[in-house]
Enzyme design. Structure first.
Site, mmCIF file in Angstrom:
data_model
loop_
_atom_site.group_PDB
_atom_site.id
_atom_site.type_symbol
_atom_site.label_atom_id
_atom_site.label_comp_id
_atom_site.label_asym_id
_atom_site.label_seq_id
_atom_site.Cartn_x
_atom_site.Cartn_y
_atom_site.Cartn_z
ATOM 1 N N HIS A 7 -3.251 -11.369 -1.432
ATOM 2 C CA HIS A 7 -3.789 -10.272 -0.578
ATOM 3 C C HIS A 7 -3.669 -9.112 -1.680
ATOM 4 O O HIS A 7 -3.643 -9.154 -2.630
ATOM 5 C CB HIS A 7 -2.453 -9.418 -0.021
ATOM 6 C CG HIS A 7 -2.798 -8.526 0.713
ATOM 7 N ND1 HIS A 7 -1.811 -7.565 0.258
ATOM 8 C CD2 HIS A 7 -3.862 -7.421 1.865
ATOM 9 C CE1 HIS A 7 -1.791 -6.545 1.033
ATOM 10 N NE2 HIS A 7 -2.656 -6.398 1.490
ATOM 11 N N GLU A 33 0.390 -12.877 4.058
ATOM 12 C CA GLU A 33 0.694 -10.716 3.388
ATOM 13 C C GLU A 33 2.081 -10.612 3.629
ATOM 14 O O GLU A 33 2.197 -10.028 2.371
ATOM 15 C CB GLU A 33 -0.550 -9.777 3.975
ATOM 16 C CG GLU A 33 -0.519 -8.454 3.914
ATOM 17 C CD GLU A 33 -0.915 -8.195 4.038
ATOM 18 O OE1 GLU A 33 -0.561 -6.263 4.302
ATOM 19 O OE2 GLU A 33 -2.583 -8.477 4.578
ATOM 20 N N ASP A 67 1.003 -11.881 -1.931
ATOM 21 C CA ASP A 67 0.799 -10.704 -1.818
ATOM 22 C C ASP A 67 1.886 -10.465 -3.843
ATOM 23 O O ASP A 67 2.571 -11.178 -3.408
ATOM 24 C CB ASP A 67 1.439 -9.024 -1.502
ATOM 25 C CG ASP A 67 0.665 -7.956 -2.359
ATOM 26 O OD1 ASP A 67 1.250 -7.714 -2.843
ATOM 27 O OD2 ASP A 67 -0.268 -6.972 -1.891
ATOM 28 N N GLU A 98 -10.035 -10.988 -2.965
ATOM 29 C CA GLU A 98 -10.018 -9.241 -1.858
ATOM 30 C C GLU A 98 -9.790 -8.005 -2.489
ATOM 31 O O GLU A 98 -9.365 -7.889 -3.418
ATOM 32 C CB GLU A 98 -8.459 -9.441 -1.116
ATOM 33 C CG GLU A 98 -8.904 -8.568 -0.234
ATOM 34 C CD GLU A 98 -7.550 -8.025 1.083
ATOM 35 O OE1 GLU A 98 -7.594 -7.150 1.278
ATOM 36 O OE2 GLU A 98 -6.608 -8.903 0.659
ATOM 37 N N ARG A 136 -0.921 4.125 11.583
ATOM 38 C CA ARG A 136 -0.350 3.371 11.206
ATOM 39 C C ARG A 136 1.106 4.847 10.848
ATOM 40 O O ARG A 136 2.292 4.248 10.912
ATOM 41 C CB ARG A 136 -0.908 2.467 10.569
ATOM 42 C CG ARG A 136 -1.296 1.985 11.631
ATOM 43 C CD ARG A 136 -1.353 0.303 10.647
ATOM 44 N NE ARG A 136 -2.927 0.318 9.477
ATOM 45 C CZ ARG A 136 -2.935 -0.409 8.230
ATOM 46 N NH1 ARG A 136 -2.442 -1.367 8.798
ATOM 47 N NH2 ARG A 136 -3.810 -0.429 7.619
ATOM 48 N N HIS A 190 -0.626 2.727 1.492
ATOM 49 C CA HIS A 190 -0.941 2.949 2.952
ATOM 50 C C HIS A 190 -0.828 5.033 2.713
ATOM 51 O O HIS A 190 -0.836 5.211 4.284
ATOM 52 C CB HIS A 190 0.155 1.945 3.556
ATOM 53 C CG HIS A 190 -0.144 0.916 3.957
ATOM 54 N ND1 HIS A 190 0.467 -0.327 3.495
ATOM 55 C CD2 HIS A 190 -1.318 1.205 4.729
ATOM 56 C CE1 HIS A 190 -0.884 -1.425 4.161
ATOM 57 N NE2 HIS A 190 -1.434 -0.955 5.096
ATOM 58 N N ASP A 223 -8.415 -8.842 10.529
ATOM 59 C CA ASP A 223 -7.903 -7.759 9.812
ATOM 60 C C ASP A 223 -6.296 -8.568 11.074
ATOM 61 O O ASP A 223 -6.149 -6.813 11.427
ATOM 62 C CB ASP A 223 -7.082 -7.457 8.494
ATOM 63 C CG ASP A 223 -5.685 -7.004 8.130
ATOM 64 O OD1 ASP A 223 -5.085 -7.821 9.154
ATOM 65 O OD2 ASP A 223 -6.236 -6.592 6.836
ATOM 66 N N GLU A 257 -6.922 -13.596 10.490
ATOM 67 C CA GLU A 257 -6.249 -13.193 9.497
ATOM 68 C C GLU A 257 -4.933 -12.894 10.175
ATOM 69 O O GLU A 257 -5.414 -11.767 10.996
ATOM 70 C CB GLU A 257 -6.749 -12.322 8.525
ATOM 71 C CG GLU A 257 -5.606 -12.618 7.220
ATOM 72 C CD GLU A 257 -6.193 -11.103 5.789
ATOM 73 O OE1 GLU A 257 -5.261 -10.589 5.791
ATOM 74 O OE2 GLU A 257 -7.017 -11.433 6.000
#
Length: 394
Positions: free
Chosen positions: A318, A268, A291, A338, A48, A22, A214, A240
Site C-alpha cells: 500500500h 492494506e 502497508d 503504488e 470520511r 487523510h 478500491d 481491492e
C-alpha cells in the site's frame, strides 16, 4: 568495530497531511463520497472525515544514537502512538545497539501483546522500526535498499491511486485505481452508478490501461461478486479490499466467485506475518498489499514477503512512499508500486507525505530511477516548518 547505541527516543504528533494522508483540507478527492463501512449511515456517507478517518494525525519518531545520528520514522498513530513510544517502547530502545533491530521488534511486539497485536499499536511499532532502519542506514552510510540485499531492477514503475485514472494515464502511470463510491446500502442503483463510472473511465483511457476499484472494506460477498461480474465487461484488473479485513472466509469465497480474469487483492489493513498467513493459507487473494507503516515495519514486511513468495503471491505494498520504495526495489515478487495522488484534484504528481517530509522522490512519467533512492537510510528529512508537538516524555 564500535557499534553505536541508542541514546534518545522522541515521539511527536503533527496535523495536516503527512503520514496521516487523510488529514486534508476541504475539496480533496480523498474525502469526497468514497464508500466505507460507515456509508450505511446517511450522516457519514459523504465525507470520511465526518466519522473520524483523520482523527489520529501523524506520528513522527526520532531515534538518536550515541554518535549523533538520528533515524526518522513516520506513521498514522497520533497521540496514542506517541504515548506508547514514550511510556512503553522507549525502555527497550534506549541503551540498545543500533544493529539490534530484530531483537527490538520482538521485544516491542511481545511486550504489547496484551493490548496490541494489530491496529494502532502495530502502526506505532512499524514507525519505530522504520526509524531504526533509517538510523542504521545513516550509521552505515547506506540506503535501506542496499541493506535489504540490493536492487533487482534499475527503476520502479507505478500505478496511481486517485479520482482521475484518465489523468494518471497522461502522466505515464501503468494503471489507475479509483475509489468505489456506492456500496450495498445504495442498492442496485448504486451498483449501476459504479459500473457507469468504470465504463466512462474505460472509454477515456482505452483498452490497454489498468483500471481497478478500491472498495475500502465496505462491501459484502454478495455485492462484491455482483460488482466484479458487472465490471468484467470493462476489463477491471482487480477488486481491492472489498470486505472487512478479518473476514478471511468471505475473501476465500469471493476469490472463487469473481471472473477468472480478475484479481482479488487485500492486506492494506492487515498486520504481521500471522494475519497474512491467514490470507495466504486460506487462498483469499492473488496479491497482497501490506502497508510498511502499519503491518510491522520493514522487519516484518520481509517475513510477509517471504511467506507470499512461498505461496506464489505478489506483494505490492500500500502506498507509503520511500518507506516501501526501498523494499519494492529489492524484491522480484514486487513488480510494481503504488503511488497515491495527493494533489486535491488528482491532477498532478506531488510528494505523498507533503508537507511533512523533504527530499521525497516522486515518479516521473510513472517511473522512478533506483538511483533516486541512493541516500543513507530512507533519504528523507523532516520539514522544519511543520509544527511538531511532543505530548509525552519519559
Amino acid at each position: 568495530m564500535s557499534i553505536p547505541t541508542i541514546k534518545h527516543v522522541r515521539a511527536y504528533v503533527v496535523r495536516g497531511g503527512g503520514a496521516d494522508y487523510h488529514d486534508q483540507g476541504d475539496s480533496h478527492w480523498i474525502d469526497d463520497h468514497i464508500c466505507t463501512p460507515m456509508s450505511k449511515y446517511p450522516e457519514y456517507c459523504q465525507s470520511r472525515q465526518s466519522f473520524g478517518i483523520n482523527v489520529l494525525g501523524s506520528l513522527v519518531i526520532e531515534i538518536e544514537d550515541s554518535e549523533g545520528h538520528v533515524g526518522l520514522g513516520v506513521t498514522t498513530a497520533g497521540e496514542i502512538g506517541a504515548y506508547i513510544v514514550e511510556k512503553h517502547f522507549a525502555r527497550f530502545l534506549e541503551g540498545a545497539r543500533v544493529t539490534d533491530i530484530e531483537k527490538l521488534w520482538d521485544q516491542m511486539f511481545n511486550a504489547s501483546l496484551f493490548y496490541g497485536r494489530k491496529g494502532v499499536v502495530i502502526n506505532t511499532l512499524s514507525g519505530v522500526d522504520l526509524a531504526l532502519w533509517d538510523l542504521l542506514g545513516k550509521v552505515r552510510e547506506e540506503p535501506v535498499h542496499v541493506m535489504l540485499g540490493g536492487a533487482v531492477r534499475d527503476e520502479l514503475q507505478f500505478y496511481a491511486t486517485g479520482a482521475r485514472p484518465d489523468l494518471a494515464k497522461d502522466m505515464g502511470f501503468i494503471g489507475g485505481k479509483m475509489p468505489l463510491q456506492w456500496g450495498p446500502a445504495h442498492g442496485d442503483e448504486g451498483l449501476k452508478k459504479n459500473i457507469e463510472k468504470l465504463a466512462e473511465m474505460r472509454s477515456r483511457v482505452g483498452d490497454d490501461f489498468w483500471l481497478m476499484f478500491d472498495c475500502w472494506m465496505s462491501l459484502n460477498v454478495e455485492y462484491a461478486t455482483r460488482l466484479a461480474h458487472a465490471a468484467q465487461e470493462y476489463g477491471l484488473k482487480w477488486i481491492e479490499e472489498a470486505l472487512p479485513p478479518d473476514d478471511y472466509w468471505g475473501y476465500a469465497k469471493l476469490r472463487q466467485q469473481v471472473p477468472s480474469t480478475m484479481m482479488v487483492t487485500t492486506g492494506e489493513h492487515e498486520a504481521t506475518r500471522w494475519g497474512f498467513r491467514m490470507l495466504m493459507e486460506m487462498d483469499c487473494c492473488d496479491l497482497i498489499q501490506p502497508d510498511v507503516g502499519w503491518c510491522g515495519g520493514v522487519t516484518e514486511l520481509l517475513k510477509i514477503s517471504a511467506l507470499a513468495d512461498a505461496h506464489g503471491k505478489l506483494v505490492v505494498p500500500h502506498g507509503s512512499s520511500v518507506y516501501s520504495y526501498h523494499f519494492v526495489a529489492t524484491r522480484h515478487n514486487s513488480p510494481f508500486a503504488e503511488f497515491l495522488m495527493m494533489a486535491p484534484q488528482a491532477d498532478k504528481v506531488v510528494p505523498m507525505f507533503n508537507p511533512l517530509l523533504l527530499d521525497e522522490p516522486v515518479p516521473v512519467n510513472g517511473r522512478l530511477k533506483i538511483s533516486e533512492l541512493d541516500k543513507p537510510g530512507f533519504g528523507v528529512r523532516l520539514n522544519p516548518e511543520c509544527k511538531l508537538h511532543r505530548p509525552y516524555t519519559h
